[in-house]
Scaffold this motif. Structure first.
Motif, PDB file in Angstrom:
ATOM      1  N   ALA A 139       0.824  -1.209   0.000  1.00 13.05           N
ATOM      2  CA  ALA A 139       0.000   0.000   0.000  1.00 13.05           C
ATOM      3  C   ALA A 139       0.860   1.260   0.000  1.00 13.05           C
ATOM      4  CB  ALA A 139      -0.916   0.006   1.219  1.00 13.05           C
ATOM      5  N   MET A 140       2.189   1.111  -0.203  1.00 19.19           N
ATOM      6  CA  MET A 140       3.113   2.242  -0.216  1.00 19.19           C
ATOM      7  C   MET A 140       3.347   2.740  -1.641  1.00 19.19           C
ATOM      8  SD  MET A 140       6.211   1.302   2.346  1.00 19.19           S
ATOM      9  CE  MET A 140       5.972   1.051   4.100  1.00 19.19           C
ATOM     10  N   ARG A 141       3.333   4.053  -1.802  1.00 24.64           N
ATOM     11  CA  ARG A 141       3.592   4.606  -3.125  1.00 24.64           C
ATOM     12  C   ARG A 141       5.017   4.282  -3.583  1.00 24.64           C
ATOM     13  NH1 ARG A 141       2.190  10.555  -5.603  1.00 24.64           N
ATOM     14  NH2 ARG A 141       3.472  10.345  -7.481  1.00 24.64           N
ATOM     15  N   TYR A 176      -7.840 -11.935  -5.751  1.00 27.39           N
ATOM     16  CA  TYR A 176      -8.923 -12.053  -6.731  1.00 27.39           C
ATOM     17  C   TYR A 176     -10.220 -11.465  -6.193  1.00 27.39           C
ATOM     18  CZ  TYR A 176      -6.456 -15.151  -9.992  1.00 27.39           C
ATOM     19  OH  TYR A 176      -5.596 -15.670 -10.918  1.00 27.39           O
ATOM     20  N   PHE A 177     -10.434 -11.577  -4.890  1.00 30.54           N
ATOM     21  CA  PHE A 177     -11.684 -11.114  -4.295  1.00 30.54           C
ATOM     22  C   PHE A 177     -11.639  -9.639  -3.906  1.00 30.54           C
ATOM     23  CE2 PHE A 177     -11.623 -15.693  -3.623  1.00 30.54           C
ATOM     24  CZ  PHE A 177     -12.920 -16.058  -3.964  1.00 30.54           C
ATOM     25  N   ILE A 178     -10.489  -9.149  -3.404  1.00 26.21           N
ATOM     26  CA  ILE A 178     -10.459  -7.798  -2.836  1.00 26.21           C
ATOM     27  C   ILE A 178      -9.856  -6.746  -3.765  1.00 26.21           C
ATOM     28  CG2 ILE A 178     -10.353  -8.745  -0.504  1.00 26.21           C
ATOM     29  CD1 ILE A 178      -7.405  -8.034  -0.405  1.00 26.21           C
ATOM     30  N   ASN A 179      -9.101  -7.156  -4.789  1.00 26.99           N
ATOM     31  CA  ASN A 179      -8.458  -6.190  -5.684  1.00 26.99           C
ATOM     32  C   ASN A 179      -9.492  -5.580  -6.632  1.00 26.99           C
ATOM     33  OD1 ASN A 179      -6.845  -4.938  -7.804  1.00 26.99           O
ATOM     34  ND2 ASN A 179      -5.113  -6.103  -6.982  1.00 26.99           N
ATOM     35  N   PRO A 180      -9.524  -4.230  -6.762  1.00 28.09           N
ATOM     36  CA  PRO A 180     -10.476  -3.595  -7.674  1.00 28.09           C
ATOM     37  C   PRO A 180     -10.315  -4.030  -9.124  1.00 28.09           C
ATOM     38  CG  PRO A 180      -9.563  -1.974  -6.168  1.00 28.09           C
ATOM     39  CD  PRO A 180      -8.766  -3.226  -5.971  1.00 28.09           C
ATOM     40  N   ALA A 181      -9.107  -4.497  -9.482  1.00 29.78           N
ATOM     41  CA  ALA A 181      -8.874  -4.934 -10.854  1.00 29.78           C
ATOM     42  C   ALA A 181      -9.418  -6.336 -11.124  1.00 29.78           C
ATOM     43  CB  ALA A 181      -7.370  -4.910 -11.164  1.00 29.78           C
ATOM     44  N   SER A 182      -9.898  -7.026 -10.096  1.00 28.19           N
ATOM     45  CA  SER A 182     -10.458  -8.371 -10.259  1.00 28.19           C
ATOM     46  C   SER A 182     -11.931  -8.374  -9.857  1.00 28.19           C
ATOM     47  CB  SER A 182      -9.635  -9.373  -9.437  1.00 28.19           C
ATOM     48  OG  SER A 182      -8.307  -9.435  -9.924  1.00 28.19           O
ATOM     49  N   LEU A 183     -12.334  -9.202  -8.889  1.00 35.13           N
ATOM     50  CA  LEU A 183     -13.747  -9.286  -8.517  1.00 35.13           C
ATOM     51  C   LEU A 183     -14.233  -8.074  -7.719  1.00 35.13           C
ATOM     52  CD1 LEU A 183     -14.031 -13.068  -7.488  1.00 35.13           C
ATOM     53  CD2 LEU A 183     -14.771 -11.988  -9.621  1.00 35.13           C
ATOM     54  N   ASN A 184     -13.302  -7.425  -7.009  1.00 32.60           N
ATOM     55  CA  ASN A 184     -13.632  -6.211  -6.251  1.00 32.60           C
ATOM     56  C   ASN A 184     -14.735  -6.460  -5.210  1.00 32.60           C
ATOM     57  OD1 ASN A 184     -13.336  -3.508  -5.526  1.00 32.60           O
ATOM     58  ND2 ASN A 184     -14.845  -2.792  -7.020  1.00 32.60           N
ATOM     59  N   TRP A 185     -14.645  -7.594  -4.521  1.00 34.43           N
ATOM     60  CA  TRP A 185     -15.601  -7.865  -3.450  1.00 34.43           C
ATOM     61  C   TRP A 185     -15.352  -6.990  -2.236  1.00 34.43           C
ATOM     62  CZ3 TRP A 185     -17.231 -13.579  -2.305  1.00 34.43           C
ATOM     63  CH2 TRP A 185     -17.859 -14.122  -3.431  1.00 34.43           C
ATOM     64  N   GLY A 186     -14.073  -6.701  -1.970  1.00 32.39           N
ATOM     65  CA  GLY A 186     -13.754  -5.947  -0.765  1.00 32.39           C
ATOM     66  C   GLY A 186     -14.183  -6.713   0.484  1.00 32.39           C
ATOM     67  N   GLY A 192       4.437  -1.686  -9.062  1.00 30.79           N
ATOM     68  CA  GLY A 192       3.033  -1.557  -9.430  1.00 30.79           C
ATOM     69  C   GLY A 192       2.821  -0.615 -10.597  1.00 30.79           C
ATOM     70  N   TYR A 193       1.666   0.031 -10.619  1.00 27.60           N
ATOM     71  CA  TYR A 193       1.347   0.958 -11.709  1.00 27.60           C
ATOM     72  C   TYR A 193       0.390   2.031 -11.181  1.00 27.60           C
ATOM     73  CZ  TYR A 193      -2.950  -1.865 -11.969  1.00 27.60           C
ATOM     74  OH  TYR A 193      -4.114  -2.527 -11.669  1.00 27.60           O
ATOM     75  N   GLU A 194       0.383   3.156 -11.860  1.00 29.60           N
ATOM     76  CA  GLU A 194      -0.489   4.257 -11.445  1.00 29.60           C
ATOM     77  C   GLU A 194      -1.932   3.934 -11.803  1.00 29.60           C
ATOM     78  OE1 GLU A 194      -0.452   9.157 -11.496  1.00 29.60           O
ATOM     79  OE2 GLU A 194       0.877   8.016 -12.821  1.00 29.60           O
ATOM     80  N   TRP A 229      -2.617   4.361  -6.735  1.00 24.49           N
ATOM     81  CA  TRP A 229      -1.711   3.377  -7.322  1.00 24.49           C
ATOM     82  C   TRP A 229      -2.263   1.990  -7.056  1.00 24.49           C
ATOM     83  CZ3 TRP A 229       2.997   4.371  -9.909  1.00 24.49           C
ATOM     84  CH2 TRP A 229       3.364   5.712  -9.941  1.00 24.49           C
ATOM     85  N   ASN A 230      -1.854   1.033  -7.869  1.00 26.98           N
ATOM     86  CA  ASN A 230      -2.300  -0.341  -7.657  1.00 26.98           C
ATOM     87  C   ASN A 230      -1.187  -1.285  -8.071  1.00 26.98           C
ATOM     88  OD1 ASN A 230      -3.990  -2.415  -6.888  1.00 26.98           O
ATOM     89  ND2 ASN A 230      -5.442  -2.184  -8.568  1.00 26.98           N
ATOM     90  N   ILE A 231      -1.376  -2.543  -7.782  1.00 22.43           N
ATOM     91  CA  ILE A 231      -0.405  -3.572  -8.149  1.00 22.43           C
ATOM     92  C   ILE A 231      -1.148  -4.692  -8.849  1.00 22.43           C
ATOM     93  CG2 ILE A 231      -0.606  -4.725  -5.895  1.00 22.43           C
ATOM     94  CD1 ILE A 231       2.397  -5.402  -6.148  1.00 22.43           C
ATOM     95  N   ASP A 232      -0.494  -5.274  -9.838  1.00 24.11           N
ATOM     96  CA  ASP A 232      -1.101  -6.359 -10.598  1.00 24.11           C
ATOM     97  C   ASP A 232      -1.502  -7.503  -9.656  1.00 24.11           C
ATOM     98  OD1 ASP A 232      -1.524  -7.738 -13.328  1.00 24.11           O
ATOM     99  OD2 ASP A 232      -0.265  -9.157 -12.232  1.00 24.11           O
ATOM    100  N   THR A 233      -2.663  -8.078  -9.911  1.00 28.14           N
ATOM    101  CA  THR A 233      -3.179  -9.127  -9.033  1.00 28.14           C
ATOM    102  C   THR A 233      -2.205 -10.293  -8.908  1.00 28.14           C
ATOM    103  OG1 THR A 233      -5.452  -8.562  -9.660  1.00 28.14           O
ATOM    104  CG2 THR A 233      -5.102 -10.714  -8.653  1.00 28.14           C
TER     105      THR A 233
END
Length: 510
Positions: free
Chosen positions: A41-43, A426-436, A50-52, A60-64
């Motif tokens: 979670a660090m910039r 897969y469940f919590i990443n916004p780039a995937s299922l984004n269940w949170g 990761g990527y912007e 910022w985010n990181i690939d799943t």
């Protein structure tokens, strides 16, 4: 042999020092978990790996896939090293295995700090997982085999305390460096990983080897020397050593030697293996691993203000629960009841978090509910599940197969931890299922099933010596009868002590 009733913990000060050095192992494991969870979670870290992503809460985010591998390769390494612990322990002592873990830890950290290659980071995480598997497995074995039955619960509570305290220290370090604009944001936390292995490498020279391991290896005199160092002055270490040797010899007579297949072919050993494996796996069944591994990222993506600060709060609440456990529950509580209540609470809290987020979404009120219930969730997990899962998993195996059985149990625990950390993105990443937080819907039924298993199958072993536990399993007692069963060996010991007292009184009269 249990300590005499007039002995205090101060009489066992050398045993406390030895086990105090050993519990630096789970502290190191906790620090690693706390640090790595926050790095994602660090910039400064995300700019390298990761990527912007302007549309996300962090920017910022990181690939799943990268997120999965960074967290799960450590648990995969721990699964492999703990799974082979039984084979290693046939040739290498408990202390020597901890020295190997310290060496692996330093080598892995050099790889992670010296390059920006994602491949080197993966390799470093895997190797440090090998180290953590040894840290967690052989430190547990040392404590189980060296501590008196009266204080074993204290030491295992300390084991979980230092795991959680290490996680708290790791999250605090992340919080302190997260605002730095460059690579130092994550390099400083990684540099802290060197401290504990260096201290342990030196300190292990000053404590003895596990007495039960020495006696198991046929080095009886060395085992007596180890017990004499660990026990109070004047303690009957010869009697305790003879009890240990008698229990080992009896097991060997019943099974004609030591074979790893005995864990599955011998009905008594098979039962103990299943119980040990399932007990350790209760930690993963509670759903705790995804919160521990991804709490800063999870809270940040759930739009909770100051995710690093809230991560510190979660870790601190878990430590408070362990303090409560050590002061009250260890003395008065029954382990089976505590674990059942803990699993039920964890399941309900996960369900509440999931339902609230599903109905209200990422609002401020939802964030408050999420933080509040996650705090009490971590208190329930640390105070009622984690400590006793490791404790039961280590006490239940037979001495003859303890390294194999507990190694398998730890490996299964790490496997399910790996499975959780690998699939959670897969469940919590916004780039995937984004269940949170809706991920909690999965863990509620898991906790219910685990609580039912404890009720029907897990025996109560509180206050029992390892030799008494052997006797009860050989008698094939059902789980519900363990707590009130009077062991023959315990009665014999009491009679011997009464005889000793009466002889002393006669001498005084004469």
């Amino acid at each position: 042999m249990a300590p005499k009733s007039d002995e205090t913990w101060k009489s066992h000060w050398k045993c406390f020092i030895a086990c105090g050095i050993i519990v630096l192992s789970p502290f190191q494991y906790g620090v690693d978990f706390g640090l790595i969870g926050g790095l994602q979670a660090m910039r400064g870290f995300l700019e390298v790996y990761g990527y912007e992503a302007p549309g996300t809460a962090l920017g910022w985010n990181i690939d799943t896939t990268r997120q999965q591998l960074i967290s799960s390769l450590m648990t995969l390494g721990a699964f492999i090293s703990s799974g082979t612990a039984g084979i290693t322990a046939a040739y290498v002592s408990r202390r020597q295995c901890l020295w190997i873990a310290c060496f692996f830890c330093c080598i892995a950290n050099v790889m992670m700090m010296a390059t920006e290659s994602i491949g080197a980071l993966y390799a470093g995480r895997f190797i440090i997982g090998l180290a953590n598997g040894y840290f967690m497995t052989f430190s547990q074995l040392y404590i189980q085999e060296s501590s008196p039955a009266r204080y074993r619960g204290w030491f295992l509570t300390a084991f979980q305390f230092f795991t959680s305290f290490g996680t708290l220290i790791g999250t605090i370090i992340d919080w302190a460096t997260a605002g730095r604009p460059d690579k130092s944001a994550y390099l400083i936390p990684l540099g802290m990983i060197y401290i504990v292995p260096v201290i342990m490498t030196v300190a292990l020279f000053f404590i003895p080897e596990s007495p039960r391991w020495l006696i198991l290896m046929g080095r009886y005199d060395k085992g007596v020397e180890s017990l004499r160092w660990l026990r109070p002055v004047g303690a009957d270490v010869n009697f305790e050593a003879s009890e240990i040797r008698a229990a080992i010899d009896k097991e060997r007579e019943l099974s004609s030697g030591v074979s790893v297949l005995d864990m599955f072919t011998n009905p008594i050993d098979r039962r103990r293996t299943i119980l040990s494996v399932c007990a350790v796996t209760l930690q993963a069944a509670s759903g705790s691993m995804f919160i521990i591994a991804y709490k800063a990222y999870f809270l940040g993506m759930s739009k909770v203000a100051n995710p690093f600060g809230m991560s510190n709060v979660l870790s601190a609440m878990g430590i408070l629960a362990i303090f409560f456990n050590s002061l009250i529950v260890v003395r008065y509580g029954r382990r089976r009841v505590i674990m059942m209540v803990g699993l039920a609470l964890c399941g309900v809290f996960q369900l509440i978090i999931a339902v609230v987020y599903d109905r209200l979404g990422g609002t401020t009120a939802t964030g408050q509910v999420l933080v509040g219930f996650t705090c009490v969730y971590m208190m329930s997990y640390n105070g009622m599940i984690a400590t006793y899962a490791w404790l039961a998993g280590g006490e239940i195996p037979t001495q003859r197969l303890r390294s194999y059985t507990f190694g398998l149990a730890a490996a299964c625990g790490f496997f399910f931890a790996w499975l959780t950390t690998f699939t959670a993105p897969y469940f919590i990443n916004p780039a995937s299922l984004n269940w949170g937080p809706r991920y909690g819907f999965i863990w509620f039924p898991s906790c219910v099933v685990a609580a039912l298993w404890v009720f029907f199958y897990l025996p109560e072993t509180k206050g029992r010596t390892l030799e008494e536990i052997d006797e009860m399993f050989e008698a094939r007692l059902p789980a519900r009868k363990f707590r009130k069963h009077v062991c023959v060996g315990h009665v014999t010991q009491q009679a011997a002590e009464k005889k000793e007292v009466s002889e002393e009184e006669v001498e005084k009269v004469c």
